[in-house]
Design a protein around this motif. Sequence first.
Motif, PDB file in Angstrom:
ATOM      1  N   ASP A  32      -6.417  -2.889  18.985  1.00 46.94           N
ATOM      2  CA  ASP A  32      -7.105  -3.926  18.487  1.00 46.94           C
ATOM      3  C   ASP A  32      -6.572  -5.052  17.824  1.00 46.94           C
ATOM      4  N   ARG A  33      -5.181  -4.914  17.485  1.00 45.52           N
ATOM      5  CA  ARG A  33      -4.176  -6.045  16.957  1.00 45.52           C
ATOM      6  C   ARG A  33      -4.884  -6.299  15.358  1.00 45.52           C
ATOM      7  N   LEU A  34      -5.367  -5.161  14.720  1.00 45.02           N
ATOM      8  CA  LEU A  34      -5.919  -5.195  13.396  1.00 45.02           C
ATOM      9  C   LEU A  34      -4.952  -4.448  12.259  1.00 45.02           C
ATOM     10  N   VAL A  35      -5.098  -4.967  11.228  1.00 45.95           N
ATOM     11  CA  VAL A  35      -4.208  -4.571   9.807  1.00 45.95           C
ATOM     12  C   VAL A  35      -5.155  -4.165   8.978  1.00 45.95           C
ATOM     13  N   TYR A  36      -5.044  -2.620   8.639  1.00 47.30           N
ATOM     14  CA  TYR A  36      -5.855  -2.102   7.717  1.00 47.30           C
ATOM     15  C   TYR A  36      -5.159  -1.835   6.302  1.00 47.30           C
ATOM     16  N   SER A  37      -5.893  -2.502   5.201  1.00 41.01           N
ATOM     17  CA  SER A  37      -4.784  -2.160   3.813  1.00 41.01           C
ATOM     18  C   SER A  37      -5.046  -1.081   3.192  1.00 41.01           C
ATOM     19  N   ILE A  38      -4.161  -0.516   2.564  1.00 47.42           N
ATOM     20  CA  ILE A  38      -4.028   0.469   1.750  1.00 47.42           C
ATOM     21  C   ILE A  38      -4.032   0.308   0.264  1.00 47.42           C
ATOM     22  N   LYS A  39      -5.076   0.423  -0.437  1.00 42.82           N
ATOM     23  CA  LYS A  39      -5.448   0.260  -1.989  1.00 42.82           C
ATOM     24  C   LYS A  39      -5.240   1.422  -2.804  1.00 42.82           C
ATOM     25  N   GLU A  40      -4.393   1.310  -3.717  1.00 44.36           N
ATOM     26  CA  GLU A  40      -4.285   2.611  -4.528  1.00 44.36           C
ATOM     27  C   GLU A  40      -3.922   3.757  -4.120  1.00 44.36           C
ATOM     28  N   SER A  48     -14.733  -4.494   9.025  1.00 42.10           N
ATOM     29  CA  SER A  48     -15.134  -5.673   8.116  1.00 42.10           C
ATOM     30  C   SER A  48     -13.905  -6.318   7.238  1.00 42.10           C
ATOM     31  N   GLU A  49     -12.982  -5.384   6.747  1.00 40.25           N
ATOM     32  CA  GLU A  49     -12.171  -5.732   5.665  1.00 40.25           C
ATOM     33  C   GLU A  49     -10.852  -5.894   6.452  1.00 40.25           C
ATOM     34  N   ALA A  50     -10.691  -5.701   7.757  1.00 40.68           N
ATOM     35  CA  ALA A  50      -9.137  -5.729   8.347  1.00 40.68           C
ATOM     36  C   ALA A  50      -8.994  -7.138   8.730  1.00 40.68           C
ATOM     37  N   ASN A  51      -7.597  -7.372   8.894  1.00 38.04           N
ATOM     38  CA  ASN A  51      -6.976  -8.724   9.190  1.00 38.04           C
ATOM     39  C   ASN A  51      -6.523  -8.525  10.553  1.00 38.04           C
ATOM     40  N   LEU A  53      -3.685  -9.088  13.204  1.00 35.77           N
ATOM     41  CA  LEU A  53      -2.351  -8.566  13.351  1.00 35.77           C
ATOM     42  C   LEU A  53      -1.677 -10.083  13.453  1.00 35.77           C
ATOM     43  N   ASN A  54      -2.304 -11.087  14.106  1.00 36.71           N
ATOM     44  CA  ASN A  54      -1.531 -12.130  14.110  1.00 36.71           C
ATOM     45  C   ASN A  54      -1.349 -13.011  12.634  1.00 36.71           C
ATOM     46  N   GLN A  55      -2.491 -12.709  11.967  1.00 39.68           N
ATOM     47  CA  GLN A  55      -2.375 -13.265  10.550  1.00 39.68           C
ATOM     48  C   GLN A  55      -1.663 -12.569   9.418  1.00 39.68           C
ATOM     49  N   SER A  56      -1.305 -11.432   9.807  1.00 41.08           N
ATOM     50  CA  SER A  56      -0.643 -10.513   9.111  1.00 41.08           C
ATOM     51  C   SER A  56       0.830 -10.977   8.975  1.00 41.08           C
ATOM     52  N   ASN A  57       1.450 -10.464   7.812  1.00 41.05           N
ATOM     53  CA  ASN A  57       3.143 -10.595   7.710  1.00 41.05           C
ATOM     54  C   ASN A  57       3.693  -9.434   8.176  1.00 41.05           C
TER      55      ASN A  57
END
Length: 61
Positions: A32-40, A48-51, A53-57
């Motif tokens: 899906d070319r999505l990036v999910y963050s890991i918090k704590e 809805s919180e995913a970014n 992959l093209n916008q990700s670093n």
Amino acid sequence: MKQLLLSAIACPKCHGQLEYDKQHQQLVCQNDRLVYSIKEGIPVLLTSEANSLNQSNCDKE
């Protein structure tokens, strides 16, 4: 992230395998070319919180 946990979770959108990006502390769905963050230490597996992959670093070359 432990391999056991990584093998037990899946992308909430396509139910595919997620890749762990240790450097940026995030999970990547290549399908899906999505990036999910890991918090704590907790993966935030909300589309809805995913970014994009093209916008990700973490784009892999």
